[in-house]
Design a protein around this motif. Structure first.
Motif, PDB file in Angstrom:
ATOM      1  N   PHE A 440       0.790  -1.229   0.000  1.00  0.00           N
ATOM      2  CA  PHE A 440       0.000   0.000   0.000  1.00  0.00           C
ATOM      3  C   PHE A 440       0.823   1.281   0.000  1.00  0.00           C
ATOM      4  O   PHE A 440       0.299   2.337  -0.323  1.00  0.00           O
ATOM      5  N   SER A 441       2.085   1.211   0.387  1.00  0.00           N
ATOM      6  CA  SER A 441       2.866   2.429   0.584  1.00  0.00           C
ATOM      7  C   SER A 441       3.913   2.592  -0.498  1.00  0.00           C
ATOM      8  O   SER A 441       4.986   1.997  -0.437  1.00  0.00           O
ATOM      9  N   TYR A 442       3.578   3.376  -1.518  1.00  0.00           N
ATOM     10  CA  TYR A 442       4.554   3.728  -2.543  1.00  0.00           C
ATOM     11  C   TYR A 442       4.078   4.952  -3.304  1.00  0.00           C
ATOM     12  O   TYR A 442       2.896   5.269  -3.333  1.00  0.00           O
ATOM     13  N   GLY A 443       5.042   5.657  -3.907  1.00  0.00           N
ATOM     14  CA  GLY A 443       4.715   6.857  -4.660  1.00  0.00           C
ATOM     15  C   GLY A 443       4.343   8.012  -3.755  1.00  0.00           C
ATOM     16  O   GLY A 443       4.415   7.947  -2.529  1.00  0.00           O
ATOM     17  N   GLY A 444       3.958   9.130  -4.385  1.00  0.00           N
ATOM     18  CA  GLY A 444       3.501  10.286  -3.636  1.00  0.00           C
ATOM     19  C   GLY A 444       4.343  11.523  -3.883  1.00  0.00           C
ATOM     20  O   GLY A 444       5.211  11.565  -4.758  1.00  0.00           O
ATOM     21  N   THR A 445       4.064  12.542  -3.093  1.00  0.00           N
ATOM     22  CA  THR A 445       4.815  13.787  -3.203  1.00  0.00           C
ATOM     23  C   THR A 445       6.249  13.567  -2.727  1.00  0.00           C
ATOM     24  O   THR A 445       6.535  12.649  -1.950  1.00  0.00           O
ATOM     25  N   THR A 446       7.132  14.437  -3.175  1.00  0.00           N
ATOM     26  CA  THR A 446       8.526  14.328  -2.751  1.00  0.00           C
ATOM     27  C   THR A 446       8.643  14.505  -1.243  1.00  0.00           C
ATOM     28  O   THR A 446       9.451  13.833  -0.589  1.00  0.00           O
ATOM     29  N   ASP A 447       7.839  15.389  -0.679  1.00  0.00           N
ATOM     30  CA  ASP A 447       7.856  15.583   0.768  1.00  0.00           C
ATOM     31  C   ASP A 447       7.557  14.282   1.499  1.00  0.00           C
ATOM     32  O   ASP A 447       8.246  13.925   2.466  1.00  0.00           O
ATOM     33  N   LEU A 448       6.551  13.548   1.041  1.00  0.00           N
ATOM     34  CA  LEU A 448       6.192  12.298   1.707  1.00  0.00           C
ATOM     35  C   LEU A 448       7.240  11.221   1.453  1.00  0.00           C
ATOM     36  O   LEU A 448       7.641  10.504   2.378  1.00  0.00           O
ATOM     37  N   VAL A 449       7.690  11.098   0.212  1.00  0.00           N
ATOM     38  CA  VAL A 449       8.688  10.073  -0.118  1.00  0.00           C
ATOM     39  C   VAL A 449       9.962  10.281   0.692  1.00  0.00           C
ATOM     40  O   VAL A 449      10.566   9.335   1.199  1.00  0.00           O
ATOM     41  N   HIS A 450      10.373  11.536   0.847  1.00  0.00           N
ATOM     42  CA  HIS A 450      11.606  11.843   1.568  1.00  0.00           C
ATOM     43  C   HIS A 450      11.425  11.882   3.081  1.00  0.00           C
ATOM     44  O   HIS A 450      12.417  11.977   3.815  1.00  0.00           O
ATOM     45  N   SER A 451      10.194  11.812   3.550  1.00  0.00           N
ATOM     46  CA  SER A 451       9.923  12.062   4.970  1.00  0.00           C
ATOM     47  C   SER A 451      10.566  11.051   5.901  1.00  0.00           C
ATOM     48  O   SER A 451      10.803  11.353   7.072  1.00  0.00           O
ATOM     49  N   MET A 452      10.852   9.853   5.415  1.00  0.00           N
ATOM     50  CA  MET A 452      11.492   8.845   6.256  1.00  0.00           C
ATOM     51  C   MET A 452      12.977   8.684   5.968  1.00  0.00           C
ATOM     52  O   MET A 452      13.627   7.801   6.523  1.00  0.00           O
ATOM     53  N   PHE A 453      13.505   9.517   5.094  1.00  0.00           N
ATOM     54  CA  PHE A 453      14.924   9.426   4.782  1.00  0.00           C
ATOM     55  C   PHE A 453      15.765   9.980   5.927  1.00  0.00           C
ATOM     56  O   PHE A 453      15.402  10.970   6.571  1.00  0.00           O
ATOM     57  N   ALA A 454      16.917   9.371   6.136  1.00  0.00           N
ATOM     58  CA  ALA A 454      17.887   9.924   7.068  1.00  0.00           C
ATOM     59  C   ALA A 454      18.410  11.247   6.510  1.00  0.00           C
ATOM     60  O   ALA A 454      18.371  11.480   5.299  1.00  0.00           O
ATOM     61  N   PRO A 455      18.895  12.139   7.363  1.00  0.00           N
ATOM     62  CA  PRO A 455      19.386  13.442   6.877  1.00  0.00           C
ATOM     63  C   PRO A 455      20.407  13.326   5.750  1.00  0.00           C
ATOM     64  O   PRO A 455      20.374  14.105   4.795  1.00  0.00           O
ATOM     65  N   GLU A 456      21.317  12.354   5.829  1.00  0.00           N
ATOM     66  CA  GLU A 456      22.327  12.223   4.777  1.00  0.00           C
ATOM     67  C   GLU A 456      21.692  11.827   3.445  1.00  0.00           C
ATOM     68  O   GLU A 456      22.164  12.229   2.377  1.00  0.00           O
ATOM     69  N   GLU A 457      20.599  11.048   3.492  1.00  0.00           N
ATOM     70  CA  GLU A 457      19.930  10.660   2.256  1.00  0.00           C
ATOM     71  C   GLU A 457      19.172  11.842   1.662  1.00  0.00           C
ATOM     72  O   GLU A 457      19.142  12.010   0.434  1.00  0.00           O
TER      73      GLU A 457
END
Length: 546
Positions: A440-457
Motif C-alpha cells: 500500500f505504501s509507494y509513490g507520492g509527493t517528494t515531501d512524503l517520499v523523503h519524509s522517512m529518509f535519514a538526513p544524509e539521504e
C-alpha cells in the motif's frame, strides 16, 4: 542521444501511446465510461480530490496481499482496523508468500479466482492478462478517480502514463506515481580511505577509476570493489552514463534503445557506447580493482568483504549505509571508518540518471465492473492509493499512536522503530502495526517520499536533483498481442547470447578485439528480425498520430 526502454515496457507491449484527441480532456488519459446505476451502492455523491472517502454503506472488498517474511501478515494490525473505521470498507485479504506472489497471482487470474484488487504489480506485468479480458481497463474510469487525476495533472505525469498504454490506447494498471524522479542506487565508498589517499568524491567514472587505484593499497583484500546484485546495479549505472543499456537480466533495462538521430530503435549491444561500457568495466577487472566474482557471487559475500575492510567500494541504496555501519562498528570499531553514498558518477552521456516516475501499482480484475459497489470501489482505490492523507496513513500510520508532528516534520513515537529511526524501540511500524508495507505504501509527493529518509539521504537526493538530469523516455511503440508473442520468441535467445558475452567481455574470458565478430554472431541470433519488429511498431504508431 539514445533513450533506453525497459524489458517490461517492451514485452508488456506498454510503450507509450500519446493521448487520443477524444481522451485528451482528462489528465491521465481517462475515458468517460459510465458506471451503471445498479453498481453505485456505497458510493459517495460528488466525490472529489482531497476528500475523505467514507462509503455510504459498508462493504467488503477482496484484495490480494504479498506477504513479506520480515513483517508477515497479521489480521489485527492497526492498519486494517483504522482503515475500516475511516472508510467503512473491510478488506477481505488473500495472502500469498512474497516469493510466490507473481506465480500465484497469474494462476488466480487465469482461473478467474483472483480478488478484485491486486496490488504490487510492476508496469508491464499486467499485459499478460489484457487479451483475455481478465483485468479492467482502468483508464476508462479515471474521470471517476479525482485523486489520481489531480496528481497526474499537477505533476505532469501524462508522458509517463502513456508508457502504460496497450495497443488499444488504454492502460490496465494504476501505477504508483512520484512527483519527482526518485534515484536511489549508486556506489558507496569508504570515505575515510578516500581522505587518506587525498582523493575527493569521484564525480565521473574516470574519477571512480582513479579513486579505486588510489585506495587499493589501503584495503585489506585483493580488490577494491567486490559487488552485490550479481553485478546488475553496476552494469546499469555505467550503462546509463555511457548512453546505452546493459540488458534486462542485468538490471531493469532493455536490450534496445532509441537512436534519435537515426529515428529508429537499435539493439544496445550493437552500439559503440555499449563497447565503451564493456571496455571500462573490463579495465576495472583487468587491473584487479573489481572482483570478477561480483557477477556471480551472493550478496552476503560482497557485504562481508566491505564491512570487514577487505574492500572499499560497493553498490547500494539508501537503506544500506545504516545497516553497513551496524556491522562495521563491530568489525572495524565505531569511529575508525566512514562511509557515504557517492553522487552518481557522470560518463560520456553526461550528468544523467535513468529511471521513471512510475513504480508498482494496482490492477482491478474485470469482475469489479459487475459488483454493485463498483463506483465505491473506484472511489476507495482512488482514495487509498492517491489521496495525500491516505498515503501518509499507509506510510506513517495514525497520528498520536505511531507518529507525531514536530513542526513540518513527522517523527515516530518513541516506542516505535522503522529503518534508521528509533533503533531498539520495542514496536516495529511495519511488523507490529502494518504500515510502510509494500502493498500500500509507494509513490507520492517528494515531501512524503523523503519524509522517512535519514538526513544524509535527504542531502544526497537534493544533490541528485540539482546536479543530474533524467534520461528522456523513448518514443511510443506499442506492440500488438501478436507482436508481443513474436518479440518474446525472438528476444529469449538474443538476450541469453548478449548476457553471456557481456560477462565474457567484462571478465576477460573473451577479448574485446572480438567485438566485431560478436556483431556478426548477433545477426544469427535474430537481431534483424527483432529490430525490425520494434521499428515496425514505432512506424505504425507515428502514422496513427498524423
Amino acid at each position: 542521444m539514445s533513450y533506453s526502454i525497459s524489458r517490461r515496457t517492451l514485452l508488456g507491449g506498454v510503450a507509450g501511446i500519446a493521448l487520443a484527441s477524444s481522451l485528451a480532456a482528462c489528465s491521465g488519459g481517462g475515458g468517460t465510461e459510465p458506471v451503471a446505476e445498479g453498481s453505485k451502492k456505497g458510493a459517495m455523491d460528488n466525490f472529489a480530490a482531497d476528500q475523505q472517502f467514507t462509503a455510504t454503506e459498508a462493504f467488503t472488498l477482496p484484495i490480494l496481499f504479498s506477504d513479506h517474511p520480515n513483517y508477515p501478515y497479521k489480521s489485527d494490525w492497526l492498519f486494517w482496523t483504522h482503515l475500516t473505521e475511516k472508510t467503512k470498507v473491510t478488506l477481505d485479504v488473500t495472502t500469498v508468500p512474497m516469493s510466490d506472489y507473481n506465480q500465484k497471482r497469474s494462476l488466480l487470474i487465469s482461473a478467474g479466482d483472483a480478488p478484485i484488487v491486486i496490488p504490487k504489480v510492476y508496469p508491464g506485468q499486467e499485459a499478460a492478462f489484457v487479451s483475455s479480458g481478465a483485468v479492467l481497463p482502468v483508464s476508462d474510469y479515471v474521470d471517476q478517480m479525482p485523486n489520481f487525476s489531480k496528481f497526474a495533472k499537477d505533476f505532469k505525469l501524462d508522458p509517463e502514463l502513456d508508457t502504460l498504454r496497450q495497443e488499444d490506447g488504454k492502460f490496465y494498471l494504476l501505477p504508483g506515481m512520484h512527483e519527482k524522479l526518485w534515484p536511489d542506487y549508486t556506489l558507496i565508498f569508504r570515505t575515510d580511505l578516500l581522505q587518506k589517499a587525498g582523493v575527493s568524491e569521484p564525480q565521473t567514472w574516470d574519477d571512480v577509476y582513479e579513486a579505486m587505484k588510489a585506495i587499493k593499497p589501503l584495503v585489506g583484500g585483493d580488490y577494491v570493489m567486490s559487488d552485490r546484485y550479481q553485478g546488475l546495479n553496476l552494469l546499469n549505472l555505467v550503462a546509463n552514463s555511457y548512453g546505452t543499456t546493459s540488458g534486462a537480466t542485468w538490471g531493469n533495462q532493455e536490450y534496445a534503445q532509441f537512436d534519435k538521430a537515426a529515428d529508429k530503435f537499435v539493439v544496445s549491444a550493437t552500439t559503440p557506447q555499449f563497447r565503451d561500457m564493456l571496455e571500462f568495466l573490463h579495465k576495472l577487472v583487468a587491473e584487479k580493482l573489481l572482483d570478477p566474482q561480483s557477477f556471480t557471487q551472493k550478496d552476503d559475500v560482497a557485504i562481508a568483504a566491505f564491512t570487514t575492510g577487505k574492500t572499499g567500494v560497493i553498490s547500494g541504496n539508501s537503506q544500506d549505509p545504516s545497516s553497513h555501519r551496524a556491522l562495521m562498528d563491530k568489525t572495524l570499531g565505531a569511529g575508525t571508518y566512514s562511509i557515504a553514498k557517492n553522487i552518481l558518477p557522470a560518463g560520456p552521456a553526461g550528468k544523467v540518471v535513468g529511471g521513471t516516475r512510475l513504480e508498482n501499482g494496482v490492477m482491478l480484475t474485470a469482475k469489479a465492473k459487475d459488483s454493485e459497489n463498483f463506483a465505491a470501489i473506484l472511489q476507495f482505490v482512488d482514495w487509498l492509493f492517491y489521496n495525500n492523507d491516505a498515503k501518509e496513513f499507509a506510510k506513517w500510520g495514525v497520528e498520536g499512536v505511531t507518529f507525531k508532528r514536530n513542526g513540518s516534520e513527522r517523527e515516530l513515537m518513541p516506542d516505535v522503530t522503522y529503518q534508521w529511526m528509533n533503533p531498539g524501540a520495542p514496536k516495529k511500524l511495519n511488523a507490529d502495526f502494518g504500515f510502510s508495507g509494500g502493498n500500500f505504501s509507494y509513490g507520492g509527493t517528494t515531501d512524503l517520499v523523503h519524509s522517512m529518509f535519514a538526513p544524509e539521504e535527504k542531502e544526497w537526493q537534493a544533490r541528485m536533483a540539482a546536479e543530474r538530469t533524467q534520461i528522456p523516455l523513448p518514443p511510443a511503440h506499442p506492440l500488438s498481442e501478436a507482436q508481443r508473442e513474436q518479440a518474446t520468441l525472438l528476444l529469449t535467445p538474443l538476450k541469453d547470447f548478449i548476457d553471456t558475452n557481456t560477462l565474457k567481455f567484462v571478465t576477460g574470458q573473451r577479448p574485446l578485439s572480438e567485438f566485431d565478430a560478436f556483431q556478426t554472431e548477433l545477426k544469427g541470433q535474430g537481431l534483424q528480425q527483432y529490430t525490425d519488429l520494434l521499428n515496425e511498431a514505432y512506424t505504425n504508431f507515428k502514422s496513427k498520430k498524423k
